[in-house]
Each structure stands twice: as C-alpha cells, then as structure tokens.
Design a protein around this motif. Structure first.
Motif, mmCIF file in Angstrom:
data_model
loop_
_atom_site.group_PDB
_atom_site.id
_atom_site.type_symbol
_atom_site.label_atom_id
_atom_site.label_comp_id
_atom_site.label_asym_id
_atom_site.label_seq_id
_atom_site.Cartn_x
_atom_site.Cartn_y
_atom_site.Cartn_z
ATOM 1 N N SER A 199 26.757 -33.740 40.486
ATOM 2 C CA SER A 199 26.591 -35.094 40.189
ATOM 3 C C SER A 199 25.186 -35.212 39.749
ATOM 4 O O SER A 199 24.111 -34.667 40.525
ATOM 5 N N HIS A 200 24.775 -36.125 38.883
ATOM 6 C CA HIS A 200 23.527 -36.242 38.564
ATOM 7 C C HIS A 200 23.183 -38.029 38.487
ATOM 8 O O HIS A 200 23.722 -38.747 37.676
ATOM 9 N N PRO A 243 7.186 -49.980 43.314
ATOM 10 C CA PRO A 243 7.724 -49.748 44.631
ATOM 11 C C PRO A 243 9.340 -49.563 44.828
ATOM 12 O O PRO A 243 9.667 -48.818 45.697
ATOM 13 N N THR A 244 10.254 -50.094 43.762
ATOM 14 C CA THR A 244 11.510 -49.833 43.846
ATOM 15 C C THR A 244 11.726 -48.282 43.557
ATOM 16 O O THR A 244 12.429 -47.701 44.192
ATOM 17 N N GLU A 245 10.871 -47.465 42.878
ATOM 18 C CA GLU A 245 11.141 -46.221 42.648
ATOM 19 C C GLU A 245 10.605 -45.487 43.922
ATOM 20 O O GLU A 245 11.540 -44.630 44.138
ATOM 21 N N ASP A 246 9.593 -45.862 44.672
ATOM 22 C CA ASP A 246 9.103 -45.270 45.770
ATOM 23 C C ASP A 246 10.368 -45.290 46.880
ATOM 24 O O ASP A 246 10.722 -44.280 47.510
ATOM 25 N N ARG A 247 10.955 -46.723 46.952
ATOM 26 C CA ARG A 247 12.162 -46.697 47.781
ATOM 27 C C ARG A 247 13.295 -45.971 47.611
ATOM 28 O O ARG A 247 14.029 -45.235 48.436
ATOM 29 N N THR A 248 13.534 -45.632 46.281
ATOM 30 C CA THR A 248 14.662 -45.139 45.628
ATOM 31 C C THR A 248 14.435 -43.507 46.194
ATOM 32 O O THR A 248 15.595 -42.925 46.472
ATOM 33 N N GLN A 249 13.360 -43.015 45.724
ATOM 34 C CA GLN A 249 13.198 -41.668 45.928
ATOM 35 C C GLN A 249 13.301 -41.315 47.302
ATOM 36 O O GLN A 249 14.095 -40.358 47.849
ATOM 37 N N ILE A 250 12.608 -42.079 48.522
ATOM 38 C CA ILE A 250 12.978 -41.939 49.864
ATOM 39 C C ILE A 250 14.385 -42.069 50.236
ATOM 40 O O ILE A 250 14.728 -41.398 51.107
ATOM 41 N N GLN A 252 20.341 -37.158 51.185
ATOM 42 C CA GLN A 252 20.578 -35.789 50.792
ATOM 43 C C GLN A 252 20.926 -35.859 49.329
ATOM 44 O O GLN A 252 22.329 -35.016 49.152
ATOM 45 N N THR A 253 20.685 -36.809 48.510
ATOM 46 C CA THR A 253 21.184 -36.758 47.229
ATOM 47 C C THR A 253 20.658 -35.587 46.318
ATOM 48 O O THR A 253 19.481 -35.317 46.314
ATOM 49 N N PRO A 254 21.528 -34.707 45.831
ATOM 50 C CA PRO A 254 21.039 -33.339 45.320
ATOM 51 C C PRO A 254 20.241 -33.277 44.282
ATOM 52 O O PRO A 254 19.410 -32.606 43.865
ATOM 53 N N PHE A 255 20.539 -34.422 43.354
ATOM 54 C CA PHE A 255 20.004 -34.047 41.809
ATOM 55 C C PHE A 255 20.183 -35.543 41.294
ATOM 56 O O PHE A 255 21.042 -36.413 41.192
ATOM 57 N N PHE A 256 18.782 -36.159 41.022
ATOM 58 C CA PHE A 256 18.670 -37.488 40.619
ATOM 59 C C PHE A 256 17.272 -37.620 39.675
ATOM 60 O O PHE A 256 16.534 -36.894 39.580
ATOM 61 N N THR A 257 17.615 -38.880 38.681
ATOM 62 C CA THR A 257 16.386 -39.046 37.965
ATOM 63 C C THR A 257 16.256 -40.505 37.960
ATOM 64 O O THR A 257 16.998 -41.520 38.106
ATOM 65 N N THR A 258 14.691 -40.950 38.388
ATOM 66 C CA THR A 258 14.398 -42.202 38.066
ATOM 67 C C THR A 258 13.710 -42.393 36.946
ATOM 68 O O THR A 258 13.047 -41.801 36.217
ATOM 69 N N GLN A 311 15.185 -33.139 42.869
ATOM 70 C CA GLN A 311 16.274 -32.158 43.323
ATOM 71 C C GLN A 311 16.157 -31.741 44.701
ATOM 72 O O GLN A 311 14.945 -31.332 45.105
ATOM 73 N N LEU A 312 16.857 -31.878 45.535
ATOM 74 C CA LEU A 312 16.949 -31.060 46.783
ATOM 75 C C LEU A 312 17.130 -29.492 46.747
ATOM 76 O O LEU A 312 18.027 -29.179 46.031
ATOM 77 N N ARG A 313 15.974 -28.844 47.466
ATOM 78 C CA ARG A 313 16.366 -27.141 47.299
ATOM 79 C C ARG A 313 16.242 -26.948 49.045
ATOM 80 O O ARG A 313 15.104 -27.214 49.679
ATOM 81 N N ASN A 314 17.314 -26.498 49.750
ATOM 82 C CA ASN A 314 17.334 -25.995 50.995
ATOM 83 C C ASN A 314 16.830 -27.307 51.850
ATOM 84 O O ASN A 314 16.084 -27.144 52.743
ATOM 85 N N GLY A 315 17.201 -28.210 51.540
ATOM 86 C CA GLY A 315 16.954 -29.745 52.416
ATOM 87 C C GLY A 315 15.919 -30.321 52.020
ATOM 88 O O GLY A 315 15.498 -31.466 52.674
ATOM 89 N N GLU A 316 14.859 -29.733 51.325
ATOM 90 C CA GLU A 316 13.619 -30.325 50.879
ATOM 91 C C GLU A 316 13.384 -30.898 49.533
ATOM 92 O O GLU A 316 14.176 -30.377 48.697
ATOM 93 N N LEU A 317 12.992 -32.248 49.290
ATOM 94 C CA LEU A 317 13.107 -32.982 48.196
ATOM 95 C C LEU A 317 11.932 -32.368 47.368
ATOM 96 O O LEU A 317 10.741 -32.242 47.603
ATOM 97 N N ASN A 318 12.399 -31.600 45.981
ATOM 98 C CA ASN A 318 11.131 -31.374 44.937
ATOM 99 C C ASN A 318 11.230 -32.701 44.025
ATOM 100 O O ASN A 318 12.396 -32.759 43.293
#
Length: 364
Positions: free
Chosen positions: A204-205, A214-221, A227-233, A255-262
């Motif tokens: 899923s993307h 601020p909305t983007e910051d909240r979305t990212q966190i 644990q959303t694996p793949f997203f675009t803002t 994108q999540l890699r090994n549980g860490e957000l890139n």
C-alpha cells in the motif's frame, strides 16, 4: 449522558493551561463513542470544538485512526505489480482549482498501478466540489455499489472509490456537526490519514494532502506510530494530493525500514521539467467533464499538462517507472494512446456489470 465520555471531554476541554492529551486508547474510545453516538449531541459538539482548539496530537490521531480501522470499511488486499495508491484529500471538496486526481488515478490504473480514493457528498464547511460528483460526470456510479462490489471492481480494473454515506454511515453521521459548529473538526484531519485499504500492508502507498506544515508534521509522526510502511505527504492544491504547477511542490517521502522511519523532503520545481504554469481554475461540473473528455482523447491543453505532471510523479513514486522523467513520458503516452480512456470504459463496464443490491456492506 455518557459519564465516561464526559471524563474524556474534561481532559481536552479544560483550557490551554489545564487541558491534557488523551492516550491512544482514550482517543480511540472517545472516537468510538462519537461514531456510535453513545455520547450525546452536546458532548460530541463540545468535544469537536475543544479538540480543534487544543489541536490533536499524533498519539490521539493514531487512536482515532485505530477506531476508524475497527469500525470503518476495509477493502481486502489485492495482488498487483505495484503498491496500491490511496489518495487522501479533504472531504469538503474544491472551490478554486480543478481536481485532477480522478484522471491521475485512472492513469495509474491504466499503467497497472491500482488506485483508491474515498469521500462523500458536498460537505460543510467548505461545500466544495466532491470527487463523487466528478466520477458521476465521467459516468462512474460508485454510489450504487456495495463495498463487496467496490472490491470486485478494484480487483478487475485496479480502481476503487469508497463512498462515505453508503460504506461508512457511522462517520457520515458526524457530517451535520461540521455545519453546526461551523469549523472543520479533527475528523477532517483523520480523513487525510485514513485508508479504507490496509495501510499496514507493504503493497500500500498512502498519500496525504495538507495545507499547513503542522499538519504534515502530525501526519508524519502519526504514520510512524502506526507503522505505516510507505507514504507520501503533499502540500497540494486546496489540501489535496494534486501537485501545483504555480509553485514548488513540497513533498515528503516516507518509508519504514526495520521499524525506523526514513523521511526525505523532495522539492519538485515544475519549471525544471517544463510544467510551470497557472493552476487550473475550477469549472462548472459540465465544463469540467467536457474538459476531461478532451484529455482522455489525448489532446493537449492546460489541464492535460496538470494531469501529466501529477500522474507522472505518482507513477514514479509507486515504482511503475524508474525516474520521474520516465513517469511523465509514460503518463503522456498512456493518455495519447487512448489507454486511460479505455480504462475509464473498462471501469464503467465493471460497475454496470455489478448486480443491483440493497444490502449494503458497510463495515466489519
């Protein structure tokens, strides 16, 4: 009156100095009690205003989304060559610029990259043009389908639309409150992050439009917490997923890699690719429909340029092309070759083939 809900309301509604944030579980409980209308109308309206003034935290948004996942419609996973792109745009529509996301989604589907959109009817407070009316203008009667039938169309054509009044009536019941309080409640933010397709799936993307940083910051966190694996803002036109041509596109690639957000910032300059120009003005629905028909015939024009700009980016982002430039070229080729027009006819036929049903599948 719900005393449980009153205690939650007291936490968020005690003022700027004494209010406290809800836990993820508490936010999910509060959301469930509103959607199920276990709280009274006065309590629901008070919570919406208080939560808007306080501003929801990412933890609270994660809890609200947990509730949406448990109560709302969920399409089943499909097999596809590329991730399923879910376009999240404000439900209250457009009042200034023409939406191109329906044609963008059709172009992705024509390339074998499935796409899903969701929304309702004209909605307060903006009461702008909603996507459902654009689809109707193109001859796609998504509002006639059950969720099972939407799943069937998605599997056979690579395109789907989840219609709030039929497929998520508990959330639709909150719409009158928007008019009564005169402001967008936090539910409007949730709609920019919610997915009717499993967002935790690796195929899923999730694309989330926004207006204010601020909305983007909240979305990212929030996406990291869930644990959303793949997203675009996307800082899109009127908060949508539509990239502007009149200014630099501010995009976040997560994108999540090994549980860490890139998370990377991409500043996409239209002039660098020959797409700089005015953003398309909103037309009347008949005029917009006629313009889309011209685009589907592969004929050039300002709106065609906006479609190629958007579809090309999203083709690259979902992995259908190796570069952004190749995405622009593929989008243009698909439109000029009639493949997008053929996809529209295919989806129209798939919807028409769905037997009429009155027993609407709306939730789990």
């Amino acid at each position: 009156m719900s005393r449980v809900f009153r205690d939650l309301l007291k936490k968020v509604g005690s003022g700027s100095h004494t209010s406290t944030d809800l836990s993820r579980e508490e936010a999910a409980i509060a959301t469930r009690m509103m959607l199920k209308e276990e709280a009274t109308p006065v309590q629901i309206g008070a919570f919406m205003i208080a939560h808007r003034i306080k501003r929801p935290t990412p933890v609270e948004l994660a809890g609200m989304l947990d509730c949406y996942d448990s109560l709302g419609p969920q399409l089943a996973l499909i097999t596809a060559d590329y991730p399923v792109t879910i376009f999240n745009s404000p439900y209250d529509g457009r009042t200034r610029t023409a939406p191109v996301s329906p044609i963008t989604a059709l172009t992705l589907a024509a390339a074998g990259a499935p796409a899903i959109l969701h929304g309702g009817d004209r909605m307060p407070t903006k009461l702008g043009l909603p996507l459902i009316e654009v689809w109707q203008g193109l001859g796609l009667a998504w509002e006639r389908l059950t969720l099972t039938q939407v799943q069937q169309v998605l599997e056979t054509t690579g395109l789907g639309f989840v219609y709030l009044p039929h497929h998520f009536p508990t959330a639709q019941a909150m719409v009158p409150y928007r008019d009564q309080i005169g402001k967008r409640p936090p539910f409007a933010t949730v709609e920019l992050m919610w997915s009717p397709y499993p967002s935790s799936a690796h195929n899923s993307h999730l694309v989330s439009g926004f207006v204010h940083p601020p909305t983007e910051d909240r979305t990212q966190i929030t996406f990291q917490l869930r644990q959303t694996p793949f997203f675009t803002t996307v800082k899109g036109l009127e908060g949508s997923c539509d990239l502007a041509r009149s200014r630099t596109a501010i995009i976040g690639l997560g994108q999540l890699r090994n549980g860490e957000l890139n998370f990377e910032r991409l500043l996409l300059h239209p002039r660098d690719y020959g797409f700089e120009g005015a953003d398309p003005d909103l037309l009347s629905l008949p005029e917009l429909t006629d313009t889309f028909q011209v685009i589907l015939q592969g004929k050039p024009g300002p709106l065609m340029t906006s479609v190629v700009w958007n579809a090309g980016f999203y083709l690259w982002r979902c992995g259908a092309t190796p570069t952004i430039e190749a995405g622009f070229k593929q989008a243009e080729n698909l439109l000029q070759a009639g493949a997008v027009r053929a996809k529209l006819a295919e989806v129209r036929g798939a919807i028409a083939d769905c037997a009429p049903q009155t027993d609407l599948l709306t939730a789990h």
